[in-house]
Write an enzyme that holds these catalytic residues in place. Structure first.
Site, PDB file in Angstrom:
ATOM      1  N   GLU A 106       4.935  12.587  -6.848  1.00 10.48           N
ATOM      2  CA  GLU A 106       4.700  11.184  -7.440  1.00 10.48           C
ATOM      3  C   GLU A 106       4.303  10.508  -6.340  1.00 10.48           C
ATOM      4  OE1 GLU A 106       6.176  11.104 -10.356  1.00 10.48           O
ATOM      5  OE2 GLU A 106       7.263  12.563 -11.364  1.00 10.48           O
ATOM      6  N   CYS A 143       5.460   1.371  -7.583  1.00  8.75           N
ATOM      7  CA  CYS A 143       4.346   1.945  -7.685  1.00  8.75           C
ATOM      8  C   CYS A 143       3.494   1.162  -9.232  1.00  8.75           C
ATOM      9  CB  CYS A 143       4.814   3.282  -8.244  1.00  8.75           C
ATOM     10  SG  CYS A 143       6.240   4.027  -8.235  1.00  8.75           S
TER      11      CYS A 143
HETATM   12  P1  NAD Z   1       4.849   7.429   2.526  1.00  6.51           P
HETATM   13  O1  NAD Z   1       3.557   8.602   2.252  1.00  6.51           O
HETATM   14  O2  NAD Z   1       3.656   6.690   4.017  1.00  6.51           O
HETATM   15  O3  NAD Z   1       5.581   8.051   3.137  1.00  6.51           O
HETATM   16  C1  NAD Z   1       6.527   8.645   2.345  1.00  6.51           C
HETATM   17  C2  NAD Z   1       7.745   9.543   2.494  1.00  6.51           C
HETATM   18  O4  NAD Z   1       7.150  10.707   3.164  1.00  6.51           O
HETATM   19  C3  NAD Z   1       8.684   8.959   3.742  1.00  6.51           C
HETATM   20  O5  NAD Z   1      10.354   9.828   3.973  1.00  6.51           O
HETATM   21  C4  NAD Z   1       7.836   9.024   4.950  1.00  6.51           C
HETATM   22  O6  NAD Z   1       8.897   9.268   6.211  1.00  6.51           O
HETATM   23  C5  NAD Z   1       7.429  10.981   4.856  1.00  6.51           C
HETATM   24  N1  NAD Z   1       6.207  10.964   5.845  1.00  6.51           N
HETATM   25  C6  NAD Z   1       5.044  10.450   5.913  1.00  6.51           C
HETATM   26  N2  NAD Z   1       3.892  11.176   6.376  1.00  6.51           N
HETATM   27  C7  NAD Z   1       5.084  12.801   6.291  1.00  6.51           C
HETATM   28  C8  NAD Z   1       4.275  14.215   6.530  1.00  6.51           C
HETATM   29  N3  NAD Z   1       2.523  14.184   7.222  1.00  6.51           N
HETATM   30  N4  NAD Z   1       4.983  15.048   5.744  1.00  6.51           N
HETATM   31  C9  NAD Z   1       6.055  14.890   5.343  1.00  6.51           C
HETATM   32  N5  NAD Z   1       6.468  13.592   4.617  1.00  6.51           N
HETATM   33  C10 NAD Z   1       5.741  12.501   5.943  1.00  6.51           C
HETATM   34  O7  NAD Z   1       4.748   6.430   1.389  1.00  6.51           O
HETATM   35  P2  NAD Z   1       5.850   5.303   1.942  1.00  6.51           P
HETATM   36  O8  NAD Z   1       4.795   4.174   2.158  1.00  6.51           O
HETATM   37  O9  NAD Z   1       6.960   5.768   2.197  1.00  6.51           O
HETATM   38  O10 NAD Z   1       5.551   4.507  -0.097  1.00  6.51           O
HETATM   39  C11 NAD Z   1       5.073   4.255  -0.658  1.00  6.51           C
HETATM   40  C12 NAD Z   1       3.503   5.275  -1.827  1.00  6.51           C
HETATM   41  O11 NAD Z   1       4.820   5.382  -2.217  1.00  6.51           O
HETATM   42  C13 NAD Z   1       2.898   4.030  -2.417  1.00  6.51           C
HETATM   43  O12 NAD Z   1       2.138   5.025  -2.677  1.00  6.51           O
HETATM   44  C14 NAD Z   1       3.394   4.101  -3.779  1.00  6.51           C
HETATM   45  O13 NAD Z   1       3.094   3.894  -4.912  1.00  6.51           O
HETATM   46  C15 NAD Z   1       4.017   5.513  -3.842  1.00  6.51           C
HETATM   47  N6  NAD Z   1       5.656   5.700  -4.223  1.00  6.51           N
HETATM   48  C16 NAD Z   1       5.761   6.341  -5.887  1.00  6.51           C
HETATM   49  C17 NAD Z   1       6.708   6.204  -6.718  1.00  6.51           C
HETATM   50  C18 NAD Z   1       6.099   7.579  -8.061  1.00  6.51           C
HETATM   51  O14 NAD Z   1       7.417   7.418  -8.965  1.00  6.51           O
HETATM   52  N7  NAD Z   1       4.845   7.756  -8.547  1.00  6.51           N
HETATM   53  C19 NAD Z   1       7.380   5.955  -6.686  1.00  6.51           C
HETATM   54  C20 NAD Z   1       7.265   4.778  -5.155  1.00  6.51           C
HETATM   55  C21 NAD Z   1       6.520   5.269  -4.654  1.00  6.51           C
END
Ligand code: NAD
Length: 520
Positions: free
Chosen positions: A240, A274
Site C-alpha cells: 500500500e 496517501c
Molecule cells: P516509509 O516507507 O518511510 O516507512 C514505512 C514503514 O517502513 C515504517 O514503519 C518504517 O520504519 C519502515 N521501513 C523503513 N525502511 C525500511 C526497510 N528498509 N525495511 C523495512 N521497513 C522499513 O513511509 P512513511 O514515511 O512512514 O509513510 C509515508 C508513505 O506511506 C507515503 O508515501 C504514503 O502515501 C504512504 N501511505 C500509503 C497508504 C496506502 O494505503 N496506500 C497509507 C498510508 C501511507
C-alpha cells in the site's frame, strides 16, 4: 528476551517538540525468537473456532471504546493530527473493521460451496476453505499509525494468523498503545507482537525470519526494496504505497461543497494522507468561483496544537517533511506558479508547522503535480474539456484514489470508470477508507493488492479447494486405457455439455448414449 535498556525511542510531539514518552526498542537479535514464539502461538490460535477468535477480538473493541479518549490523545500527541481527526480518521475505521469482522468477514471465511452443472450428474461436491497463512509481518507508516495497522491486524487475526507488527519509529507511542490494547484485552500470548525501532534494521530482521506474508504500507522506494527481498524467498507481499490523487470538478458541481471538500481533503492530517487531494482540475467556467471559495476557506483554517478542540490543522510529522514541501513550493514558484495563500512555514509555534497553501497556474512540469508532496498544499489547474481533465488525472505514476464532482452522478460514475486508480469517489473524497467493506488499494506505483473488504481478508488466507467425488463408477471416462471409442465418447460428452445450439447438443447426447451402448 534481552531488554535493550540503552535503546529507548522517544515519542516527540510534533506540535511542541516535547517528549511524550519513551518506548523500549526491540533488539534486532530478538526478532527470530519473537517469530518462533508467534509461530507456536499461531498454531493454537488457528485451532480456535472463528467464534472463539471473535470473542477474543471483541474484547479489544470493548477496550477501545472504554479508552477512546486516551487513545485519541496518544495519536494526537505522537502524530500531531487534531483530536477530531484521531477520532474520525483513526478510531472510527477501526470500529467499523470490528463490525466487519464480526459480520461480513466472519461469513466470508465459511466454506464456499461451488456449483457446476456436471457436479450433480457426476456426484461431485466441491468447495473452498480459507486457511490462515501463518505469521504475517505488518510494517506500517506514521501518518495513520492506529487505523492502518489495526485494520490490517484485525483481518489477519480473524483469518487465524498471528501478527508481528513493525510500527513507524516516528509513532512508537501509538505502536505501544496497539500492543497494550491486545495484551490488556486478553489476547493469547504471542498472537500479536510489536517490534519497535528502526525500519531498515528491524525490516531486515523481519525478512530474515521469513514471515508467511508481508503487508507493507509506506513509501514507494521502501516498498520496492521489500518486494525485492520478498522475491528472493517467494514471500507474498501486499504493498500500500503513495498517491497523487486527482479531484475533478465538473461545471455542474455543487461548488460550495466541492470547495469545502477540496480544503478538507488536502489539509486533513496536514496533507499527510496517501489519499489526500493532491491535484485539483476544475472546469474553466466555474474556476474563479471555486478558487475564491477555496482560498477563503483555506485562510479560515486554524493551525495549531491538535490537542486544542479549536484547531483545524496540526503540524507535520518532522523537519524532513517540511523540507520536502519547501522543495516542491520552490520548484513551483520558479516555474511560474502563483500562491495566493500560504507558501511558508510557521516559525512562531515551535513545532513542524507549515501554512495551508493554495497554488494556481500550475502544470505537470512541476514537482507539486507529479510527485507526492504529502503536505498541506492544494495545487489547482483549470481545464476546458473533459477528455483533457481525464488525461491529466491519468498522467501520473500513481493510481490510488480519485474523486469526481458533479450533480449528474451517472455521468460522474462513467468518468470514474475512465480514471486509473483503485478507488473513485463521486462527490466525496477519502471516505471509503472508513468503510471496512470497501476494498482499499491502488494500481501503478500506488501498490499491489488490497486491504479491507472480503478481498483484503482473503489476502490473509490460503484458499484451499476440497473436492469430493462420490462416484459409483470404477473408472472415469478420461482414465486409462485410452482408445478411439473413448475419444469419441468424450467428444460427444463435450458437445452435450457445452454446445449452445440445440442440434449440436442433442447430437452430442445421442452419440454419448450410443457410446455407452444405451442407444443402438
Ligand atoms: P516509509 O516507507 O518511510 O516507512 C514505512 C514503514 O517502513 C515504517 O514503519 C518504517 O520504519 C519502515 N521501513 C523503513 N525502511 C525500511 C526497510 N528498509 N525495511 C523495512 N521497513 C522499513 O513511509 P512513511 O514515511 O512512514 O509513510 C509515508 C508513505 O506511506 C507515503 O508515501 C504514503 O502515501 C504512504 N501511505 C500509503 C497508504 C496506502 O494505503 N496506500 C497509507 C498510508 C501511507
Amino acid at each position: 528476551m534481552n531488554a535493550d535498556t540503552s535503546r529507548m525511542i522517544q515519542s516527540i510531539n510534533p506540535a511542541t517538540l516535547e517528549v511524550n514518552a519513551e518506548i523500549q526498542s526491540t533488539a534486532p537479535g530478538d526478532v527470530a525468537d519473537i517469530f518462533a514464539n508467534a509461530r507456536q502461538a499461531q498454531k493454537k490460535w488457528a485451532g480456535f473456532s472463528i467464534k472463539k477468535r471473535l470473542d477474543h477480538l471483541m474484547a479489544g473493541k470493548e477496550y477501545l471504546l472504554k479508552n477512546t479518549d486516551d487513545i485519541a490523545r496518544i495519536i494526537t500527541l505522537d502524530n500531531g493530527k487534531t483530536l477530531l481527526e484521531s477520532l474520525a480518521a483513526e478510531i472510527y475505521p477501526v470500529l467499523d473493521m470490528y463490525r466487519f469482522i464480526a459480520t461480513d468477514g466472519r461469513r466470508a471465511l465459511r466454506e464456499e460451496k461451488l456449483s457446476n452443472p456436471i457436479f450433480p450428474i457426476a456426484r461431485i461436491e466441491s468447495g473452498n476453505v480459507f486457511e490462515p497463512l501463518g505469521v504475517i509481518g505488518i510494517i506500517s507508516p506514521w501518518n495513520y499509525p492506529f487505523a492502518i495497522p489495526m485494520t490490517q491486524i484485525l483481518a489477519a487475526l480473524l483469518a487465524g494468523n498471528a501478527v508481528v507488527l513493525k510500527p513507524s519509529n516516528l509513532t512508537a507511542y501509538v505502536g505501544d498503545a496497539i500492543n497494550k490494547l491486545f495484551q490488556e484485552s486478553g489476547m493469547p500470548q504471542g498472537v500479536v507482537n510489536v517490534l519497535q525501532g528502526s525500519g531498515s534494521v528491524l525490516g531486515n530482521a523481519m525478512m530474515d525470519a521469513r514471515p508467511d506474508k508481508v503487508v507493507f504500507t509506506g513509501s514507494v522506494p521502501v516498498g520496492r526494496q521489500l518486494m525485492a527481498r520478498a522475491a528472493e524467498q517467494l514471500i507474498p507481499i501486499t504493498l500500500e504505497l503513495g498517491g497523487k490523487d486527482p479531484f475533478i470538478v465538473l461545471p455542474d458541481a455543487d461548488i460550495e461543497r466541492a470547495a469545502s471538500a477540496a480544503v478538507w481533503g488536502a489539509f486533513v492530517n496536514a496533507g499527510q494522507t496517501c489519499a489526500s487531494v493532491e491535484r485539483v482540475y476544475v472546469h474553466q467556467s466555474v474556476a474563479q468561483r471555486f478558487i475564491s471559495k477555496v482560498v477563503e476557506k483555506t485562510q479560515a483554517l486554524r493551525v495549531g496544537d491538535g490537542l486544542q478542540f479549536t484547531t483545524d490543522m496540526g503540524p507535520l510529522i518532522s523537519e524532513d517533511r517540511i523540507t520536502l514541501v519547501e522543495k516542491h513550493m520552490a520548484d513551483a514558484r520558479a516555474k511560474g506558479a502563483e500562491i495566493p495563500t500560504g507558501g511558508e512555514r510557521i516559525l512562531t509555534f515551535g513545532g513542524y508547522f507549515y501554512k495551508p497553501t493554495v497554488l494556481l497556474n500550475v502544470n505537470h512540469d512541476m514537482e507539486c503535480m507529479r510527485e507526492e508532496t504529502f503536505g498541506p498544499t492544494l495545487p489547482i489547474m483549470e481545464y476546458t474539456d473533459l477528455d483533457e481533465a481525464i488525461r491529466l488525472a491519468n498522467d501520473s505514476d500513481y493510481g490510488l484514489t480519485a474523486s469526481v464532482w458533479s450533480k449528474d452522478t451517472a455521468k460522474a460514475k462513467k468518468i470514474g470508470r475512465r480514471i486509473n486508480t483503485g478507488v473513485v469517489t463521486i462527490n466525496n473524497c477519502l471516505i471509503t477508507y472508513g468503510f471496512a467493506q470497501a476494498p482499499w488499494g491502488g494500481i501503478k506505483d500506488s501498490g499491489i493488492g488490497r486491504t479491507h473488504s472480503v478481498h483484503g481478508l482473503y489476502e490473509y488466507t490460503s484458499i484451499k479447494n476440497i473436492t469430493t467425488h462420490k462416484s459409483m463408477l470404477t473408472h472415469d471416462l478420461w482414465w486409462h486405457p485410452y482408445s478411439e471409442p473413448k475419444f469419441n465418447g468424450l467428444k460427444a460428452a463435450l458437445n452435450a455439455l457445452f454446445c449452445d445450439g440445440a442440434a449440436c447438443k442433442a447430437g452430442g447426447v445421442v452419440k454419448l448414449l450410443k457410446s455407452f451402448k444405451l442407444l443402438s
